[in-house]
Write an enzyme that holds these catalytic residues in place. Structure first.
Site, PDB file in Angstrom:
ATOM      1  N   HIS A  54       0.849  -1.155  -0.042  1.00 42.53           N
ATOM      2  CA  HIS A  54      -0.132  -0.109   0.017  1.00 42.53           C
ATOM      3  C   HIS A  54       1.018   1.359  -0.126  1.00 42.53           C
ATOM      4  O   HIS A  54       1.825   1.132   0.600  1.00 42.53           O
ATOM      5  CB  HIS A  54      -0.933   0.001   1.292  1.00 42.53           C
ATOM      6  CG  HIS A  54      -1.981  -0.971   1.208  1.00 42.53           C
ATOM      7  ND1 HIS A  54      -3.031  -0.900   2.113  1.00 42.53           N
ATOM      8  CD2 HIS A  54      -1.942  -2.262   0.503  1.00 42.53           C
ATOM      9  CE1 HIS A  54      -3.678  -1.998   1.926  1.00 42.53           C
ATOM     10  NE2 HIS A  54      -3.130  -2.734   1.158  1.00 42.53           N
ATOM     11  N   GLU A  56       0.746   4.011   1.790  1.00 40.17           N
ATOM     12  CA  GLU A  56       1.529   4.750   3.096  1.00 40.17           C
ATOM     13  C   GLU A  56       2.656   3.763   3.662  1.00 40.17           C
ATOM     14  O   GLU A  56       3.455   4.320   3.950  1.00 40.17           O
ATOM     15  CB  GLU A  56       0.286   4.489   4.115  1.00 40.17           C
ATOM     16  CG  GLU A  56      -0.917   5.626   3.405  1.00 40.17           C
ATOM     17  CD  GLU A  56      -1.972   4.851   2.788  1.00 40.17           C
ATOM     18  OE1 GLU A  56      -3.235   5.356   2.856  1.00 40.17           O
ATOM     19  OE2 GLU A  56      -1.580   3.823   2.369  1.00 40.17           O
ATOM     20  N   CYS A  84      -6.093   2.267   5.392  1.00 41.37           N
ATOM     21  CA  CYS A  84      -6.754   0.985   5.956  1.00 41.37           C
ATOM     22  C   CYS A  84      -6.264   0.768   7.205  1.00 41.37           C
ATOM     23  O   CYS A  84      -5.317   1.399   7.797  1.00 41.37           O
ATOM     24  CB  CYS A  84      -6.344   0.022   5.033  1.00 41.37           C
ATOM     25  SG  CYS A  84      -4.473  -0.739   5.040  1.00 41.37           S
ATOM     26  N   CYS A  87      -2.211   0.369   7.558  1.00 41.98           N
ATOM     27  CA  CYS A  87      -1.557   1.390   7.149  1.00 41.98           C
ATOM     28  C   CYS A  87      -1.698   2.429   8.503  1.00 41.98           C
ATOM     29  O   CYS A  87      -0.686   2.930   8.718  1.00 41.98           O
ATOM     30  CB  CYS A  87      -2.230   2.114   5.804  1.00 41.98           C
ATOM     31  SG  CYS A  87      -1.487   1.212   4.446  1.00 41.98           S
TER      32      CYS A  87
END
Length: 158
Positions: A54, A56, A84, A87
């Site tokens: 992801h 981040e 999410c 993250c």
């Protein structure tokens, strides 16, 4: 690009576009310290066959490698989408001071949601509270620009 909230979010949006152009979901992230970008990343979960790739988390990993520290206190992270749970925990664990979010989870089209809905009712707020984090959160920065990216992604998938 100016060193402003909108300027840094535009960099995150440019990262999201890079990911989109590589067949990934349009999520981008930038980490800033003292008005300077120290890391940027976009989602590579699809192209890299890595569910943890992801934006981040990838930006945080870059900071850890270059700064050789896991403490990012004093840094701000700009995320095109609401982080999410994975993250969010990483943001808290890394001790980031600020989080700027463009679009929240309700802006994400249903077709982009893994189970067609956000899993559970836990958000970054609960994660930060569990960690005891005092992360300052600002939402809605260039939200409409990110929603357009989401719509572009959905059209490409159709």
């Amino acid at each position: 690009m100016k060193n402003t909230t909108e300027g840094f979010m535009k960099i995150a949006i440019a990262e999201a576009r890079k990911g989109l152009n590589k067949g990934n979901r349009p999520f981008g992230s930038v980490i800033v310290r003292d008005g300077k970008v120290v890391a940027r990343a976009h989602s590579t979960a699809f192209s890299g066959h890595d569910v943890t790739a992801h934006a981040e988390l990838s930006a945080i990993k870059k900071c850890f490698r270059t700064a050789k520290t896991r403490d990012l206190k004093g840094c701000a992270i700009y995320a095109t989408g609401e982080p999410c749970l994975m993250c969010s925990a990483s943001i808290a664990w890394a001790n980031l001071s600020e989080l700027f979010i463009a679009a929240d989870h309700t802006d994400v089209p249903a077709s982009m949601q893994p189970a067609r809905k956000r899993p559970g009712k836990v958000t970054y707020k609960e994660i930060f509270r569990e960690f005891g984090s005092k992360i300052k959160v600002t939402k809605g920065v260039l939200r409409e620009e990110v929603i357009k990216l989401y719509q572009e992604f959905v059209k490409k998938q159709a």
